[in-house]
Scaffold this motif. Sequence first.
Motif, PDB file in Angstrom:
ATOM      1  N   PRO A 237       0.911  -0.797  -0.033  1.00  0.00           N
ATOM      2  CA  PRO A 237       0.058   0.499   0.115  1.00  0.00           C
ATOM      3  C   PRO A 237       0.500   1.522   0.100  1.00  0.00           C
ATOM      4  O   PRO A 237       0.184   2.398  -0.342  1.00  0.00           O
ATOM      5  N   GLU A 238       2.024   1.223   0.561  1.00  0.00           N
ATOM      6  CA  GLU A 238       2.639   2.715   0.234  1.00  0.00           C
ATOM      7  C   GLU A 238       3.560   2.730  -0.865  1.00  0.00           C
ATOM      8  O   GLU A 238       3.601   4.216  -0.906  1.00  0.00           O
ATOM      9  N   TYR A 239       2.473   1.905  -1.681  1.00  0.00           N
ATOM     10  CA  TYR A 239       3.495   2.649  -3.129  1.00  0.00           C
ATOM     11  C   TYR A 239       2.834   3.462  -3.275  1.00  0.00           C
ATOM     12  O   TYR A 239       3.019   4.172  -4.441  1.00  0.00           O
ATOM     13  N   TRP A 240       1.379   2.890  -3.864  1.00  0.00           N
ATOM     14  CA  TRP A 240       0.243   4.152  -3.845  1.00  0.00           C
ATOM     15  C   TRP A 240       0.718   5.370  -3.401  1.00  0.00           C
ATOM     16  O   TRP A 240       0.330   6.402  -4.032  1.00  0.00           O
ATOM     17  N   LYS A 241       0.845   5.095  -2.110  1.00  0.00           N
ATOM     18  CA  LYS A 241       1.367   6.744  -1.441  1.00  0.00           C
ATOM     19  C   LYS A 241       2.437   7.641  -2.039  1.00  0.00           C
ATOM     20  O   LYS A 241       2.189   8.581  -1.536  1.00  0.00           O
ATOM     21  N   GLN A 242       3.279   7.031  -1.529  1.00  0.00           N
ATOM     22  CA  GLN A 242       4.598   7.798  -2.449  1.00  0.00           C
ATOM     23  C   GLN A 242       4.266   8.079  -4.079  1.00  0.00           C
ATOM     24  O   GLN A 242       4.303   9.240  -3.891  1.00  0.00           O
ATOM     25  N   LEU A 243       3.394   7.091  -4.393  1.00  0.00           N
ATOM     26  CA  LEU A 243       3.148   7.790  -6.217  1.00  0.00           C
ATOM     27  C   LEU A 243       2.510   8.893  -5.478  1.00  0.00           C
ATOM     28  O   LEU A 243       2.507  10.409  -5.996  1.00  0.00           O
ATOM     29  N   LYS A 244       1.488   8.557  -4.290  1.00  0.00           N
ATOM     30  CA  LYS A 244       0.299  10.111  -5.156  1.00  0.00           C
ATOM     31  C   LYS A 244       1.052  11.480  -4.296  1.00  0.00           C
ATOM     32  O   LYS A 244       0.770  12.913  -4.546  1.00  0.00           O
ATOM     33  N   ALA A 245       2.658  11.300  -3.625  1.00  0.00           N
ATOM     34  CA  ALA A 245       2.997  12.059  -2.997  1.00  0.00           C
ATOM     35  C   ALA A 245       4.399  12.510  -3.907  1.00  0.00           C
ATOM     36  O   ALA A 245       4.586  13.728  -4.019  1.00  0.00           O
ATOM     37  N   MET A 246       4.324  11.680  -5.437  1.00  0.00           N
ATOM     38  CA  MET A 246       5.313  12.202  -6.071  1.00  0.00           C
ATOM     39  C   MET A 246       5.132  13.621  -7.016  1.00  0.00           C
ATOM     40  O   MET A 246       3.746  13.777  -7.446  1.00  0.00           O
ATOM     41  N   ASP A 247       6.078  14.232  -7.395  1.00  0.00           N
ATOM     42  CA  ASP A 247       5.832  15.690  -8.418  1.00  0.00           C
ATOM     43  C   ASP A 247       5.247  14.992 -10.089  1.00  0.00           C
ATOM     44  O   ASP A 247       5.333  14.160 -10.325  1.00  0.00           O
ATOM     45  N   ARG A 248       3.619  15.936  -9.843  1.00  0.00           N
ATOM     46  CA  ARG A 248       2.984  15.121 -11.612  1.00  0.00           C
ATOM     47  C   ARG A 248       3.348  15.107 -12.664  1.00  0.00           C
ATOM     48  O   ARG A 248       3.285  14.354 -13.624  1.00  0.00           O
TER      49      ARG A 248
END
Length: 209
Positions: free
Chosen positions: A17-28
């Motif tokens: 689940p932390e992969y999704w969390k990290q992805l959401k936090a990235m600069d789009r």
Amino acid sequence: MGDQQCILHETSIYVPPEYWKQLKAMDREKLVSNSKAMMLKEGNLVLQFLNHLLYINLDESRILYENNSQPLDNPLIELLTLVYLLNVTSDTVESTLIGVNELKTAHFFTGPHEFNIHELTRRYGYDLDGFKHAATQIGGIYTPMADVAFIFDVFPKIPIYYLLWLGDEEFQPRITLLFDKSIEKHLSADAIWGIVHIISEILLNPKIK
């Protein structure tokens, strides 16, 4: 390359689940530029996977396909998609091909991690038309190598080459894989293994589930 690894278990695929969390936090903007994904107006992503478009819904932490209507029910493809998005760099495809033994992590692809191309060879080693049909059905691009060869653009920066030499009375059939030299700038060894695994499985059963 980042720290996100492709976590493959013997009996199951685990998508942290932390992969999704990290992805959401990235600069789009940086994410879109590096991955060659497209960003929809609501901020979600569209990414090419073979001849499909994957719709990455960041708000709901899920992936859909078939014009954003069908849930992707394949945890390995979900995992590989996240690993690609989290790790892909600004480096471009180099158009220099290397074999598995030329990868820096070549030692990984032995023993239990040997690429699963034996079943493919048994299925298509004497069936040129069958291999052509399966390859084109999943978006393979013909390239004039071996007896027949196809490029699979798994993700926008990850082309994989499958080369087939047909069997005859003298020689056994064989399939060889080639990679763009840039692949290890984007993916870890187990992610490369996972991508080859999923392409080979889809070639044996040419459809996404």
